[in-house]
Design a protein around this motif. Structure first.
Motif, PDB file in Angstrom:
ATOM      1  N   ALA A   8      -2.995  -8.669 -47.333  1.00 56.64           N
ATOM      2  CA  ALA A   8      -4.331  -7.964 -47.150  1.00 56.64           C
ATOM      3  C   ALA A   8      -5.035  -7.973 -45.937  1.00 56.64           C
ATOM      4  N   GLY A   9      -4.093  -7.790 -44.821  1.00 58.31           N
ATOM      5  CA  GLY A   9      -4.585  -7.824 -43.463  1.00 58.31           C
ATOM      6  C   GLY A   9      -5.237  -6.245 -43.056  1.00 58.31           C
ATOM      7  N   GLU A  10      -5.094  -6.032 -41.818  1.00 56.22           N
ATOM      8  CA  GLU A  10      -5.505  -4.780 -41.286  1.00 56.22           C
ATOM      9  C   GLU A  10      -4.875  -3.625 -42.356  1.00 56.22           C
ATOM     10  N   MET A  11      -3.598  -3.678 -42.168  1.00 56.63           N
ATOM     11  CA  MET A  11      -2.767  -2.383 -42.962  1.00 56.63           C
ATOM     12  C   MET A  11      -2.756  -2.582 -44.371  1.00 56.63           C
ATOM     13  N   GLY A  12      -2.579  -3.738 -44.974  1.00 59.00           N
ATOM     14  CA  GLY A  12      -2.669  -3.714 -46.570  1.00 59.00           C
ATOM     15  C   GLY A  12      -4.019  -3.556 -47.128  1.00 59.00           C
ATOM     16  N   THR A  29      -2.285  -8.612 -53.207  1.00 56.23           N
ATOM     17  CA  THR A  29      -2.252  -9.890 -52.959  1.00 56.23           C
ATOM     18  C   THR A  29      -2.017 -10.502 -51.706  1.00 56.23           C
ATOM     19  N   ASP A  30      -2.509 -11.699 -51.433  1.00 64.70           N
ATOM     20  CA  ASP A  30      -2.253 -12.445 -50.077  1.00 64.70           C
ATOM     21  C   ASP A  30      -2.270 -13.812 -50.228  1.00 64.70           C
ATOM     22  N   LEU A  31      -1.698 -14.554 -49.508  1.00 70.30           N
ATOM     23  CA  LEU A  31      -1.323 -15.856 -49.520  1.00 70.30           C
ATOM     24  C   LEU A  31      -2.882 -16.691 -49.476  1.00 70.30           C
ATOM     25  N   GLU A  85       4.841  -3.452 -49.224  1.00 68.31           N
ATOM     26  CA  GLU A  85       4.944  -4.856 -48.567  1.00 68.31           C
ATOM     27  C   GLU A  85       4.203  -4.499 -47.371  1.00 68.31           C
ATOM     28  N   ALA A  86       2.961  -5.244 -47.006  1.00 66.70           N
ATOM     29  CA  ALA A  86       2.432  -5.146 -45.789  1.00 66.70           C
ATOM     30  C   ALA A  86       2.014  -6.529 -45.079  1.00 66.70           C
ATOM     31  N   VAL A  87       2.944  -7.344 -45.049  1.00 66.25           N
ATOM     32  CA  VAL A  87       2.759  -8.883 -44.474  1.00 66.25           C
ATOM     33  C   VAL A  87       3.127  -8.931 -43.097  1.00 66.25           C
ATOM     34  N   VAL A  88       3.020 -10.298 -42.214  1.00 61.36           N
ATOM     35  CA  VAL A  88       3.415 -10.317 -40.947  1.00 61.36           C
ATOM     36  C   VAL A  88       4.500  -9.570 -40.646  1.00 61.36           C
ATOM     37  N   GLU A  89       4.787  -9.218 -39.588  1.00 59.97           N
ATOM     38  CA  GLU A  89       5.974  -8.424 -39.197  1.00 59.97           C
ATOM     39  C   GLU A  89       6.871  -9.515 -38.803  1.00 59.97           C
ATOM     40  N   ASN A  90       7.749 -10.148 -39.624  1.00 57.48           N
ATOM     41  CA  ASN A  90       8.697 -11.172 -39.277  1.00 57.48           C
ATOM     42  C   ASN A  90       9.733 -11.158 -40.622  1.00 57.48           C
ATOM     43  N   VAL A  93       9.844 -14.039 -43.163  1.00 59.85           N
ATOM     44  CA  VAL A  93       8.802 -13.886 -44.254  1.00 59.85           C
ATOM     45  C   VAL A  93       9.146 -12.755 -45.302  1.00 59.85           C
ATOM     46  N   LYS A  94       9.308 -11.388 -44.707  1.00 61.12           N
ATOM     47  CA  LYS A  94       9.629 -10.347 -45.757  1.00 61.12           C
ATOM     48  C   LYS A  94      10.780 -10.537 -46.453  1.00 61.12           C
ATOM     49  N   LYS A  95      11.894 -11.162 -46.051  1.00 62.68           N
ATOM     50  CA  LYS A  95      12.796 -11.397 -47.128  1.00 62.68           C
ATOM     51  C   LYS A  95      12.484 -12.218 -48.218  1.00 62.68           C
ATOM     52  N   SER A 113       8.487  -1.142 -47.703  1.00 64.05           N
ATOM     53  CA  SER A 113       7.681  -2.162 -46.567  1.00 64.05           C
ATOM     54  C   SER A 113       7.104  -1.205 -45.758  1.00 64.05           C
ATOM     55  N   ASN A 114       6.117  -1.809 -45.151  1.00 60.29           N
ATOM     56  CA  ASN A 114       5.246  -1.158 -44.203  1.00 60.29           C
ATOM     57  C   ASN A 114       5.794  -1.355 -42.550  1.00 60.29           C
ATOM     58  N   THR A 115       6.809  -2.077 -42.469  1.00 64.20           N
ATOM     59  CA  THR A 115       7.146  -2.676 -41.263  1.00 64.20           C
ATOM     60  C   THR A 115       7.334  -1.555 -40.122  1.00 64.20           C
ATOM     61  N   SER A 116       6.944  -1.796 -38.887  1.00 64.63           N
ATOM     62  CA  SER A 116       6.942  -0.847 -37.831  1.00 64.63           C
ATOM     63  C   SER A 116       8.094  -0.996 -36.918  1.00 64.63           C
ATOM     64  N   SER A 117       8.920  -2.024 -37.255  1.00 67.64           N
ATOM     65  CA  SER A 117      10.001  -2.325 -36.297  1.00 67.64           C
ATOM     66  C   SER A 117      11.213  -2.780 -36.854  1.00 67.64           C
ATOM     67  N   LEU A 136       8.008   2.595 -45.852  1.00 70.40           N
ATOM     68  CA  LEU A 136       6.913   3.560 -46.152  1.00 70.40           C
ATOM     69  C   LEU A 136       5.871   3.045 -44.805  1.00 70.40           C
ATOM     70  N   HIS A 137       5.975   3.753 -43.782  1.00 67.64           N
ATOM     71  CA  HIS A 137       5.270   3.491 -42.583  1.00 67.64           C
ATOM     72  C   HIS A 137       3.798   4.046 -42.478  1.00 67.64           C
ATOM     73  N   PHE A 138       2.948   3.486 -42.998  1.00 63.26           N
ATOM     74  CA  PHE A 138       1.401   3.769 -42.536  1.00 63.26           C
ATOM     75  C   PHE A 138       0.813   3.869 -40.983  1.00 63.26           C
ATOM     76  N   PHE A 139      -0.033   4.464 -40.696  1.00 61.84           N
ATOM     77  CA  PHE A 139      -0.503   4.436 -39.434  1.00 61.84           C
ATOM     78  C   PHE A 139      -2.128   3.890 -39.405  1.00 61.84           C
TER      79      PHE A 139
HETATM   80  P1  NAI Z   1      -2.020  -8.630 -40.615  1.00 59.96           P
HETATM   81  O1  NAI Z   1      -1.742  -9.914 -39.677  1.00 59.96           O
HETATM   82  O2  NAI Z   1      -3.340  -7.929 -40.237  1.00 59.96           O
HETATM   83  O3  NAI Z   1      -1.845  -8.914 -41.973  1.00 59.96           O
HETATM   84  C1  NAI Z   1      -0.942  -9.596 -42.538  1.00 59.96           C
HETATM   85  C2  NAI Z   1      -1.389 -10.249 -43.812  1.00 59.96           C
HETATM   86  O4  NAI Z   1      -0.169 -10.880 -44.275  1.00 59.96           O
HETATM   87  C3  NAI Z   1      -2.272 -11.619 -43.567  1.00 59.96           C
HETATM   88  O5  NAI Z   1      -3.285 -11.589 -44.315  1.00 59.96           O
HETATM   89  C4  NAI Z   1      -1.358 -12.731 -44.070  1.00 59.96           C
HETATM   90  O6  NAI Z   1      -2.232 -13.775 -44.744  1.00 59.96           O
HETATM   91  C5  NAI Z   1      -0.436 -12.009 -45.128  1.00 59.96           C
HETATM   92  N1  NAI Z   1       0.750 -12.840 -45.469  1.00 59.96           N
HETATM   93  C6  NAI Z   1       1.674 -13.577 -44.479  1.00 59.96           C
HETATM   94  N2  NAI Z   1       2.538 -13.818 -45.423  1.00 59.96           N
HETATM   95  C7  NAI Z   1       2.398 -13.668 -46.647  1.00 59.96           C
HETATM   96  C8  NAI Z   1       3.013 -13.629 -47.742  1.00 59.96           C
HETATM   97  N3  NAI Z   1       4.234 -14.570 -47.783  1.00 59.96           N
HETATM   98  N4  NAI Z   1       2.581 -13.330 -49.083  1.00 59.96           N
HETATM   99  C9  NAI Z   1       1.298 -12.766 -48.923  1.00 59.96           C
HETATM  100  N5  NAI Z   1       0.814 -12.479 -47.967  1.00 59.96           N
HETATM  101  C10 NAI Z   1       1.156 -12.775 -46.644  1.00 59.96           C
HETATM  102  O7  NAI Z   1      -0.981  -7.638 -40.063  1.00 59.96           O
HETATM  103  P2  NAI Z   1      -1.096  -6.033 -40.202  1.00 59.96           P
HETATM  104  O8  NAI Z   1      -1.453  -5.579 -38.755  1.00 59.96           O
HETATM  105  O9  NAI Z   1      -1.622  -5.683 -41.233  1.00 59.96           O
HETATM  106  O10 NAI Z   1       0.450  -5.650 -40.354  1.00 59.96           O
HETATM  107  C11 NAI Z   1       1.221  -5.630 -41.578  1.00 59.96           C
HETATM  108  C12 NAI Z   1       2.473  -4.936 -41.369  1.00 59.96           C
HETATM  109  O11 NAI Z   1       2.102  -3.932 -41.206  1.00 59.96           O
HETATM  110  C13 NAI Z   1       3.419  -5.488 -40.322  1.00 59.96           C
HETATM  111  O12 NAI Z   1       4.797  -5.425 -40.739  1.00 59.96           O
HETATM  112  C14 NAI Z   1       3.077  -4.631 -39.395  1.00 59.96           C
HETATM  113  O13 NAI Z   1       4.326  -4.192 -38.516  1.00 59.96           O
HETATM  114  C15 NAI Z   1       2.954  -3.368 -40.120  1.00 59.96           C
HETATM  115  N6  NAI Z   1       1.992  -2.197 -39.409  1.00 59.96           N
HETATM  116  C16 NAI Z   1       1.070  -2.542 -38.528  1.00 59.96           C
HETATM  117  C17 NAI Z   1       0.272  -1.541 -37.950  1.00 59.96           C
HETATM  118  C18 NAI Z   1      -0.888  -2.010 -37.103  1.00 59.96           C
HETATM  119  O14 NAI Z   1      -1.370  -1.142 -36.534  1.00 59.96           O
HETATM  120  N7  NAI Z   1      -1.500  -3.137 -37.263  1.00 59.96           N
HETATM  121  C19 NAI Z   1       0.750  -0.155 -38.090  1.00 59.96           C
HETATM  122  C20 NAI Z   1       1.752   0.176 -38.981  1.00 59.96           C
HETATM  123  C21 NAI Z   1       2.375  -1.004 -39.570  1.00 59.96           C
END
Ligand code: NAI
Length: 386
Positions: A8-12, A29-31, A85-90, A93-95, A113-117, A136-139
């Motif tokens: 539920a970060g920026e993208m989620g 959902t978020d942790l 899925e839009a969790v951290v870019e790792n 973690v994604k697996k 997955s919303n992964t960028s890379s 499924l890569h959103f901007f």
């Molecule tokens: P963010 O850091 O704002 O949010 C990530 C969220 O995932 C955090 O709230 C964290 O608590 C949660 N999280 C971490 N591990 C988790 C788990 N095991 N289960 C549930 N939640 C978990 O990151 P952001 O920027 O929203 O990026 C998310 C994904 O979207 C990444 O893969 C990123 O590469 C991709 N993305 C990001 C863009 C951007 O401009 N920020 C644009 C397009 C894609």
């Protein structure tokens, strides 16, 4: 159709809003419970502003917020037929997230997955049912940017790709299809916007202000340096480095030492108050401008645009996506003033070739390589469109 969003970060948060606005019930959902709370209050503010501006009614706003259920328990997504899925870019973690998810949802559920890379094919390989996994890569911000890159993994069933293209159109988005390759479309094709501008700066041909205004004069909403300051140098450098490594260290994608220094100094851009520009209060900024020279501006902008067109043309050459999809991606995902391949047609391939060949001759650096497709077009007189 009930849809799950993980993270539920920026993208989620943005994606959950898009999904709910399209009329679906969403489970977000978020942790972290605090992240979920702040995601809810952020949405409340966004909705209030939309009501104030008369874009939506109070009833709409209540309904949109009401359709989003929030939880720290992934099991709440058990009846979702699509999970994004839009969790951290790792990758690790994604697996782990996908492995847990597969013990919860039905075998028919689509996993995106919303992964960028990261490689969608690698994410899919780790899943019990690989052929239902897709990128499924959103901007950012997802509710405002129409582009969605759809990236089938090597294993993805065609029917799933087709289904998601239709679904994105239903949501009012502009989907494009991209091959599962480093940076997909946008993060690959946009590299020269930054890298060529950084080269021009590093050589002392022009200062930050001059290059930014030269690019704005060509219709870009922001110049490369103000845009890097906004994205954050940590993020922008990491993407460049990841694309560079993934392309086996092709010099065309080489990161910049100047940008690395900013990261090392923690001058990450607007968010830390200083990047290429210094930010005073909120929004205003200051730079040691040394004036600008219109003649230089003209050639600077053409050099950067020629490198962008070449990158876009090369993506067509390597069959990463169609010319139409590449142009849609750059105009609808990162607001380019014009599709780069449309630009190529307007300029003619020879103009791009002349600029890049002269750079190659001057520098003797293999980053200045004309894409074979442009040479072929110059010979045959063919164009990308018609
Ligand atoms: P963010 O850091 O704002 O949010 C990530 C969220 O995932 C955090 O709230 C964290 O608590 C949660 N999280 C971490 N591990 C988790 C788990 N095991 N289960 C549930 N939640 C978990 O990151 P952001 O920027 O929203 O990026 C998310 C994904 O979207 C990444 O893969 C990123 O590469 C991709 N993305 C990001 C863009 C951007 O401009 N920020 C644009 C397009 C894609």
């Amino acid at each position: 159709m009930k849809i799950g969003v993980i993270g539920a970060g920026e993208m989620g948060s943005g994606i959950a809003q898009v999904v709910s606005q399209a009329g679906h019930n969403v489970v977000l959902t978020d942790l972290n419970q605090d992240v979920l709370k702040s995601s809810a209050s952020k949405l409340e503010k966004i909705m209030a502003r939309l009501v104030e501006k008369g874009r939506i009614t109070q009833d709409n706003s209540t309904a949109i917020q009401g359709r989003i259920q929030r939880s720290t328990d992934l099991k709440t997504q058990s009846d979702c037929s699509l999970v994004i899925e839009a969790v951290v870019e790792n990758m690790d973690v994604k697996k782990a997230v996908f492995n847990e998810l597969e013990t919860i949802v039905s075998d028919e559920s689509i996993l995106a997955s919303n992964t960028s890379s990261l490689s969608i094919t690698s994410i899919a390989k780790n899943c019990r049912i690989s052929d239902r996994v897709i990128g499924l890569h959103f901007f950012n911000p997802a509710p405002l940017m129409p582009l969605v890159e759809i990236i089938p993994a090597l294993q993805t069933k065609e029917v799933i790709t087709d289904k998601l293209i239709k679904l994105m159109i239903d949501w009012g988005k502009s989907p494009v299809l991209a091959k599962d390759t480093p940076g997909f479309i946008v993060n690959r094709v946009a590299r020269p916007f930054y890298s060529e501008s950084l080269r021009i700066l590093e050589e002392g041909l022009a200062d930050v202000d001059t290059i930014d205004s030269a690019m704005r004069d060509k219709g870009f909403r922001m110049g490369p340096f103000e845009l890097m300051d906004l994205i954050g140098h940590d993020v922008n450098y990491a993407v460049t480095e990841s694309v560079f490594k993934s392309f086996y260290y092709d010099p065309r994608y080489k990161p910049s030492l100047t940008q690395l220094k900013l990261v090392e100094a923690n001058w990450l851009g607007k968010k830390s108050g200083r990047g290429f520009y210094k930010y005073i209060n909120d929004g205003t900024r200051n730079f040691y401008s040394i004036g600008s020279n219109k003649d230089i501006q003209y050639s600077i902008a053409e050099r950067v645009i020629a490198m962008l067109i070449n990158e876009a043309a090369d993506a067509v050459f390597w069959d990463i996506a169609s010319a139409e999809d590449i142009d849609t991606a750059m105009t609808k995902g990162v607001n380019y003033p014009k599709g780069l391949l449309k630009w190529a047609d307007e300029w003619g391939a020879s103009k791009v070739i002349n600029i890049i060949d002269s750079l190659s001759q001057h520098y003797g650096d293999s980053r200045y390589r004309v894409s074979p497709i442009l040479r072929e077009m110059a010979r045959s007189g063919e164009k990308f469109y018609g």
